[in-house]
Design a protein around this motif. Structure first.
Motif, PDB file in Angstrom:
ATOM      1  N   TYR A  80       0.837  -1.206   0.000  1.00 32.06           N
ATOM      2  CA  TYR A  80       0.000   0.000   0.000  1.00 32.06           C
ATOM      3  C   TYR A  80       0.870   1.254   0.000  1.00 32.06           C
ATOM      4  N   ARG A  84       2.470   1.896  -3.401  1.00 26.29           N
ATOM      5  CA  ARG A  84       1.525   2.407  -4.412  1.00 26.29           C
ATOM      6  C   ARG A  84       1.184   3.876  -4.178  1.00 26.29           C
ATOM      7  N   HIS A  85       1.444   4.358  -2.964  1.00 29.29           N
ATOM      8  CA  HIS A  85       1.041   5.720  -2.622  1.00 29.29           C
ATOM      9  C   HIS A  85       2.215   6.630  -2.285  1.00 29.29           C
ATOM     10  N   ASP A 136       3.753   8.613  -4.116  1.00 32.21           N
ATOM     11  CA  ASP A 136       3.565   9.920  -4.748  1.00 32.21           C
ATOM     12  C   ASP A 136       2.147  10.448  -4.521  1.00 32.21           C
ATOM     13  N   ARG A 137       1.475   9.874  -3.514  1.00 31.91           N
ATOM     14  CA  ARG A 137       0.148  10.339  -3.137  1.00 31.91           C
ATOM     15  C   ARG A 137       0.057  10.390  -1.616  1.00 31.91           C
ATOM     16  N   GLU A 138      -1.094  10.786  -1.126  1.00 31.36           N
ATOM     17  CA  GLU A 138      -1.285  10.807   0.329  1.00 31.36           C
ATOM     18  C   GLU A 138      -1.312   9.387   0.868  1.00 31.36           C
ATOM     19  N   ILE A 139      -0.599   9.169   1.961  1.00 33.35           N
ATOM     20  CA  ILE A 139      -0.602   7.876   2.634  1.00 33.35           C
ATOM     21  C   ILE A 139      -1.378   8.031   3.927  1.00 33.35           C
ATOM     22  N   SER A 140      -2.457   7.297   4.040  1.00 37.07           N
ATOM     23  CA  SER A 140      -3.315   7.364   5.219  1.00 37.07           C
ATOM     24  C   SER A 140      -2.836   6.366   6.267  1.00 37.07           C
ATOM     25  N   GLU A 143      -5.624   3.983   7.046  1.00 38.38           N
ATOM     26  CA  GLU A 143      -5.766   2.907   6.061  1.00 38.38           C
ATOM     27  C   GLU A 143      -4.688   1.856   6.244  1.00 38.38           C
ATOM     28  N   ARG A 173      10.438   7.650   0.069  1.00 39.87           N
ATOM     29  CA  ARG A 173      10.177   8.733  -0.875  1.00 39.87           C
ATOM     30  C   ARG A 173      11.463   9.398  -1.333  1.00 39.87           C
ATOM     31  N   TYR A 206       6.274  14.222  -4.416  1.00 38.27           N
ATOM     32  CA  TYR A 206       6.358  13.438  -3.191  1.00 38.27           C
ATOM     33  C   TYR A 206       5.796  14.164  -1.970  1.00 38.27           C
TER      34      TYR A 206
END
Length: 288
Positions: free
Chosen positions: A13, A16-17, A19-23, A26, A58, A80
């Motif tokens: 998970y 995959r994230h 370069d996106r927000e990591i919760s 989650e 990152r 990032y």
């Protein structure tokens, strides 16, 4: 081996994230833990806080992009999750010891942090003394320190808290309160919700206590108790790491997410020599 599968899914998970927000919520849900206890477990098992691991991954990927493409430093920073070039530069240098701009140059030395992989390893060369006990709810009383969800920060401030408290008359009073099991002076990590995370230096007691002391009731539970002769040969982090990566595997139990307890012997109202223990709450693993 469910925890290995869950932790591996968390790493997937995160990858995959990057370069996106990591919760964190989650990630914890994937691991089948609460947010706080997942961060605690992650730190114990890997030796890194979740935030530090994500930062390293990152920055590792950012370095590869800076070296192999003509992408601008600002664009990498934004990709990032860094809206401030200054913040990105600081994070990058903390990992690679060079600036992002320098990373574009040929021959510069950079650091690679590959994704963590969880697997079963053959261990057992160092024995772990333990016993399992069912215990009804019990009450602790003592002084407490507010913690954060940053495990690395907590590991720095808890020793300072001990050093401060053992020099006070309150510490002797806490020692005198000890009458219930676990007997001794206790270090207890308690999580109720994100706003109520505390570390107690306390005793298990039924006595009436002064208003200056904080009281907390530990719920009834089954406990696995790891023993050490004398002062801890292993740090609490090491004991917890071995609990999760060695003892728990195949035990038929899972972590119950109750307060973790360190037990130190008392001699003449001071912490003395003797058997020290770590108490960790467990429950039957319904999956197995």
């Amino acid at each position: 081996m469910e925890w290995i599968k869950n932790m591996s899914n968390v790493i997937e998970y995160i990858e995959r994230h990057l370069d996106r927000e990591i919760s964190y919520e989650e990630a914890a849900s994937i691991a089948n833990n609460s947010k706080y206890y997942f961060q605690r477990i992650f730190h114990y098992v890997t030796g890194l806080s979740l935030s530090e691991y994500i930062r390293r991954r990152r920055m590792s990927e950012a370095a590869l992009e800076l070296q192999r493409t003509d992408i601008k430093v600002l664009d990498v920073a934004l990709k990032y999750g860094y809206s401030s070039p200054t913040a990105f530069n600081r994070a990058f240098k903390s990992v690679h010891k060079v600036s992002p701009m320098s990373a574009k140059k040929k021959g510069v030395t950079l650091i690679s942090f590959p994704p963590i992989e969880f697997s079963i390893k053959v261990k057992g060369d160092t024995p772990m003394s333990y016993r399992i006990e069912d215990k009804p709810a019990f009450r602790i009383a003592g002084l407490r320190l507010r913690l954060t969800e940053d495990m690395e920060k907590n590991q720095k401030i808890i020793p300072d808290f001990w050093n401060e408290i053992v020099k006070t008359k309150e510490f002797s009073e806490i020692c005198l309160l000890s009458e219930d099991n676990p007997k001794g002076v206790l270090g207890v990590s308690v999580y109720k919700d994100p706003e109520n995370i505390f570390y107690y230096i306390a005793s298990a007691t039924k006595k009436d206590v002064s208003e200056k002391y904080f009281v907390y009731e530990i719920p009834a539970s089954t406990w696995v108790i790891f023993e050490n002769d004398g002062h801890f040969r292993e740090s609490v982090q090491s004991v917890f790491n071995r609990f999760y990566t060695e003892w728990l595997l195949g035990s038929g139990y899972m972590y119950a997410e109750l307060p973790d307890i360190e037990v130190y012997p008392i001699k003449n109202e001071k912490m003395g020599e003797g058997s020290t223990e770590v108490w960790i709450s467990i429950k039957k693993d319904e999956v197995n």
